[in-house]
Design a protein around this motif. Structure first.
Motif, mmCIF file in Angstrom:
data_model
loop_
_atom_site.group_PDB
_atom_site.id
_atom_site.type_symbol
_atom_site.label_atom_id
_atom_site.label_comp_id
_atom_site.label_asym_id
_atom_site.label_seq_id
_atom_site.Cartn_x
_atom_site.Cartn_y
_atom_site.Cartn_z
ATOM 1 N N GLN A 141 2.498 5.537 3.180
ATOM 2 C CA GLN A 141 2.766 5.488 1.736
ATOM 3 C C GLN A 141 1.525 5.088 0.950
ATOM 4 O OE1 GLN A 141 6.118 2.997 0.884
ATOM 5 N NE2 GLN A 141 7.579 4.365 1.860
ATOM 6 N N MET A 148 -0.806 8.038 0.898
ATOM 7 C CA MET A 148 -0.314 9.074 -0.014
ATOM 8 C C MET A 148 -0.563 8.672 -1.464
ATOM 9 S SD MET A 148 3.268 10.348 1.648
ATOM 10 C CE MET A 148 3.350 10.800 3.379
ATOM 11 N N LEU A 149 -0.333 7.399 -1.750
ATOM 12 C CA LEU A 149 -0.531 6.926 -3.115
ATOM 13 C C LEU A 149 -2.001 7.071 -3.510
ATOM 14 C CD1 LEU A 149 0.980 5.483 -5.481
ATOM 15 C CD2 LEU A 149 0.031 3.361 -4.585
ATOM 16 N N GLU A 175 -2.827 10.791 -3.881
ATOM 17 C CA GLU A 175 -2.221 11.387 -5.078
ATOM 18 C C GLU A 175 -2.968 10.958 -6.337
ATOM 19 O OE1 GLU A 175 2.046 10.942 -5.589
ATOM 20 O OE2 GLU A 175 1.841 11.092 -7.758
ATOM 21 N N GLU A 176 -3.211 9.661 -6.466
ATOM 22 C CA GLU A 176 -3.829 9.171 -7.702
ATOM 23 C C GLU A 176 -5.241 9.736 -7.877
ATOM 24 O OE1 GLU A 176 -1.925 7.849 -9.694
ATOM 25 O OE2 GLU A 176 -0.370 6.793 -8.574
ATOM 26 N N LEU A 184 -3.224 -5.006 -18.520
ATOM 27 C CA LEU A 184 -1.881 -5.249 -17.992
ATOM 28 C C LEU A 184 -1.218 -6.447 -18.649
ATOM 29 C CD1 LEU A 184 -2.658 -4.666 -14.217
ATOM 30 C CD2 LEU A 184 -1.724 -3.041 -15.831
ATOM 31 N N LEU A 230 -3.080 3.807 -15.039
ATOM 32 C CA LEU A 230 -2.551 2.939 -13.997
ATOM 33 C C LEU A 230 -2.915 3.400 -12.584
ATOM 34 C CD1 LEU A 230 1.034 2.316 -15.408
ATOM 35 C CD2 LEU A 230 -0.961 0.830 -15.583
ATOM 36 N N GLY A 231 -3.188 4.692 -12.440
ATOM 37 C CA GLY A 231 -3.379 5.253 -11.103
ATOM 38 C C GLY A 231 -4.534 4.644 -10.349
ATOM 39 N N HIS A 271 -6.020 1.899 -10.965
ATOM 40 C CA HIS A 271 -5.729 0.479 -10.754
ATOM 41 C C HIS A 271 -4.891 0.283 -9.485
ATOM 42 C CE1 HIS A 271 -4.906 -3.694 -11.699
ATOM 43 N NE2 HIS A 271 -3.614 -3.461 -11.586
ATOM 44 N N LEU A 272 -3.908 1.156 -9.294
ATOM 45 C CA LEU A 272 -3.086 1.079 -8.082
ATOM 46 C C LEU A 272 -3.932 1.286 -6.830
ATOM 47 C CD1 LEU A 272 0.188 3.005 -8.991
ATOM 48 C CD2 LEU A 272 0.022 0.643 -8.205
ATOM 49 N N GLU A 318 -5.908 -1.785 -6.026
ATOM 50 C CA GLU A 318 -5.110 -2.919 -5.543
ATOM 51 C C GLU A 318 -4.481 -2.667 -4.178
ATOM 52 O OE1 GLU A 318 -4.818 -5.928 -7.085
ATOM 53 O OE2 GLU A 318 -6.357 -5.146 -8.438
ATOM 54 N N MET A 319 -4.184 -1.401 -3.876
ATOM 55 C CA MET A 319 -3.471 -1.104 -2.626
ATOM 56 C C MET A 319 -4.421 -0.905 -1.449
ATOM 57 S SD MET A 319 -0.119 -0.953 -3.402
ATOM 58 C CE MET A 319 0.832 0.158 -2.359
ATOM 59 N N LYS A 325 -8.451 1.258 4.207
ATOM 60 C CA LYS A 325 -7.247 0.432 4.304
ATOM 61 C C LYS A 325 -7.145 -0.097 5.726
ATOM 62 C CE LYS A 325 -3.238 -1.264 3.058
ATOM 63 N NZ LYS A 325 -3.185 -2.392 2.103
#
Lengths: 153, 124
Positions: free
Chosen positions: A50, A53-54, A57-58, A108, A120-121, A123-124, A127-128, A147
């Motif tokens: 996940q 993928m995130l 995608e972003e 935020l 936001l993308g 930023h995600l 952070e992820m 990661k």
């Protein structure tokens, strides 16, 4: 088959499995499938898939939406590989130079109602994932995220 | 395969529950918008997005959820989310979208809130 056996090398020497993409949002379906195969092949937890993928995608949505890429073969490549205990994901595109991580962070602190839509993308992704890199390599934007992964078993 | 399911349940008190499942991402966000725009054509005192079966959300999905929240509030209603999976909750936490939205961890908690709402005099 979209798994390229002639894996390109990343800057850190990790061998990458590469998926060539056309600059079309509909390609995300292939991207999800590509990541899922990589996840399963490497015994990574579904949650890890996940996150990948995130991030994919972003970053792809940004590149496809704002990069003005010509719809030519090979203009967009997504690579996945292992780098020690990390997974490295590399996006290469031949759009004009653009460092996604140099963009301003969204505010935020604003309540949801008064926050401007968007921003936001990236930023995600920041952070992820554990590490983010950008470099310009000739005509190519090279964006990498790392990661740290736990094995599933 | 990126798929989204939405199921809408209206109750006679004007409360609406939308059960969202699958993936809310760049591919499926337009489908979500169409479904929710249809729901929000009518009056809406309380809209609950039940995300128990949602396995993946990206910023495109978050944007649509926030748009729904704004829209419900614009109608003088309340928007809430229920049953977020930990991975979904984490994404909302990162974009700090949660403090402004009511979150229920279970149907029981949601029902208790709804009963409470039910007993409130209409706010004018």
């Amino acid at each position: 088959m979209d798994l390229d056996p002639h894996a390109a090398g990343s800057g850190d020497g990790a061998s990458l499995t590469v998926l060539e993409l056309t600059p079309d949002i509909g390609e995300l379906e292939r991207v999800y499938a590509f990541i899922e195969r990589f996840r399963a092949a490497h015994g990574l937890a579904p949650a890890a898939g996940q996150v990948l993928m995130l991030a994919a995608e972003e970053l792809l949505v940004n590149t496809i939406g704002y990069g003005n890429l010509a719809a030519e073969a090979g203009c967009l490549r997504l690579g996945l590989g292992r780098d020690g205990s990390s997974v490295v994901m590399e996006l290469r595109d031949n759009a004009p130079a653009f460092d996604p991580f140099a963009t301003a962070r969204p505010d935020l602190s604003l309540p949801v109602d008064s926050r401007p839509v968007g921003g936001l993308g990236v930023h995600l992704v920041r952070e992820m994932t554990d590490r983010q890199e950008y470099q310009r390599d000739g005509d190519w934007n090279v964006t990498r995220v790392y990661k740290t992964m736990d094995e599933e078993s | 395969m990126s798929t989204l399911t939405t199921r809408v349940e209206h109750d006679p008190d004007g409360r609406i529950r939308v059960i969202v499942g699958g993936s809310l991402d760049t591919i499926t966000a337009p489908q979500f918008k169409t479904a929710l725009d249809e729901v929000l054509k009518g009056p809406c005192k309380l809209l609950v997005l039940d995300l128990e079966d949602l396995g993946y959300i990206s910023s495109a999905g978050i944007r649509e959820v926030l748009r729904v929240v704004k829209s419900v509030r614009g109608k003088g209603g309340t928007a809430a989310m229920a049953n977020l999976q930990p991975s979904i909750r984490k994404v909302f936490d990162i974009v700090k979208a949660l403090p402004d939205i009511n979150i229920f961890t279970s149907y029981d908690e949601m029902d208790a809130y709804l009963d409470h709402m039910q007993r409130q005099p209409p706010s004018q």
